[in-house]
Motif scaffolding. Structure first.
Motif, mmCIF file in Angstrom:
data_model
loop_
_atom_site.group_PDB
_atom_site.id
_atom_site.type_symbol
_atom_site.label_atom_id
_atom_site.label_comp_id
_atom_site.label_asym_id
_atom_site.label_seq_id
_atom_site.Cartn_x
_atom_site.Cartn_y
_atom_site.Cartn_z
ATOM 1 N N UNK A 1 4.339 -1.274 7.912
ATOM 2 C CA UNK A 1 4.392 -1.587 6.483
ATOM 3 C C UNK A 1 3.012 -1.440 5.855
ATOM 4 N N UNK A 2 1.997 -2.018 6.485
ATOM 5 C CA UNK A 2 0.666 -1.979 5.888
ATOM 6 C C UNK A 2 0.045 -0.590 5.975
ATOM 7 N N UNK A 3 0.454 0.189 6.952
ATOM 8 C CA UNK A 3 0.039 1.584 7.028
ATOM 9 C C UNK A 3 0.574 2.349 5.823
ATOM 10 N N UNK A 4 1.851 2.159 5.534
ATOM 11 C CA UNK A 4 2.461 2.809 4.375
ATOM 12 C C UNK A 4 1.908 2.248 3.065
ATOM 13 N N UNK A 5 1.658 0.961 3.036
ATOM 14 C CA UNK A 5 1.142 0.324 1.827
ATOM 15 C C UNK A 5 -0.214 0.919 1.436
ATOM 16 N N UNK A 6 -1.041 1.213 2.427
ATOM 17 C CA UNK A 6 -2.333 1.820 2.126
ATOM 18 C C UNK A 6 -2.176 3.145 1.399
ATOM 19 N N UNK A 7 -1.220 3.966 1.851
ATOM 20 C CA UNK A 7 -0.970 5.248 1.170
ATOM 21 C C UNK A 7 -0.503 4.996 -0.266
ATOM 22 N N UNK A 8 0.422 4.057 -0.439
ATOM 23 C CA UNK A 8 0.976 3.793 -1.763
ATOM 24 C C UNK A 8 -0.094 3.323 -2.740
ATOM 25 N N UNK A 9 -0.982 2.468 -2.279
ATOM 26 C CA UNK A 9 -2.037 1.975 -3.166
ATOM 27 C C UNK A 9 -3.026 3.091 -3.511
ATOM 28 N N UNK A 10 -3.283 3.990 -2.560
ATOM 29 C CA UNK A 10 -4.115 5.146 -2.859
ATOM 30 C C UNK A 10 -3.474 6.042 -3.900
ATOM 31 N N UNK A 11 -2.155 6.187 -3.803
ATOM 32 C CA UNK A 11 -1.432 6.994 -4.784
ATOM 33 C C UNK A 11 -1.451 6.335 -6.159
#
Length: 225
Positions: free
Chosen positions: A169-179
């Motif tokens: 989840x936090x791996x994906x969250x990092x991408x989302x926040x970068x986007x």
């Protein structure tokens, strides 16, 4: 205990559902998985996670004004000095380093506390100071020793599988926040929350498989992807 990692595709689906709940951009279909089907995983031993949490607690206390001699004395009596990384030791003992960067470790400490079962929920929207977390950590100003804290703390270590799910989840969250930053969208979660909690989870969850190397030290955790 070593066990087979959960199905990474099903875990990823759950992570994407959580990002959808947070109204965040979703990673592309080819966004890499954290592990592959058939990989093995384990959680670092409880005492090792307790030690790392205790060290970060001292680092944070130093960032917020604890005198260096008290920090060094506490760590020495706890026999934890050898477990500090060089940057941590220089900051605790000599006040060398970026105080604000070390203060951001509160989110990593929150994730470690969740792994130990003394923080109940690692929801990205839940603040690190929820549930009076500081009261569940060693009370340095009152001189509570490492062993006294361990005796009063009812540790209930999370399963490796649950920890791996949070890591994805936090791996994906990092991408989302970068986007969000790229699109200039207001994020519901601070980037530091994703970075620091992922840091703790990447360190604590140890995978074994064709694409995994040795377990990294605290300063060797790779957050570049």
């Amino acid at each position: 205990m070593i066990t087979t990692a959960p199905d990474p595709q099903r875990v990823r689906e759950a992570s994407l559902e959580e990002l959808h709940r947070l109204r965040l951009p979703l990673p592309p279909p080819d966004f890499p998985l954290v592990w592959e089907p058939g990989d093995q995983l384990r959680l670092r031993p409880g005492p090792e996670i307790e030690a790392r949490a205790a060290i970060l607690n001292v680092v944070l206390a130093r960032a917020y004004g604890l005198p260096p001699e008290l920090g060094v004395q506490w760590l020495s009596e706890a026999r934890l000095v050898s477990r500090l990384t060089p940057p941590e030791w220089q900051f605790v003992a000599e006040s060398t380093g970026d105080q604000h960067a070390f203060a951001r470790h509160v989110e990593a400490l929150f994730a470690l506390s969740w792994l130990l079962g003394i923080a109940m929920d690692l929801d990205p929207l839940r603040p690190a100071d929820a549930e009076g977390l500081s009261e569940r950590l060693p009370d340095l100003r009152q001189g509570e020793s490492f062993e006294a804290w361990r005796r009063r703390t009812l540790v209930a270590l999370r399963s490796a599988s649950a920890a791996a799910q949070q890591l994805d989840l936090y791996y994906c969250l990092g991408w989302s926040l970068g986007e969000c930053e790229r699109r200039q969208l207001p994020p519901p979660v601070e980037a530091n929350v994703a970075v620091q909690r992922r840091w703790a989870l990447e360190w604590a969850v140890v995978f074994a498989g064709p694409y995994h190397g040795a377990a990294p030290g605290w300063e060797q955790v790779d957050l570049s992807t």
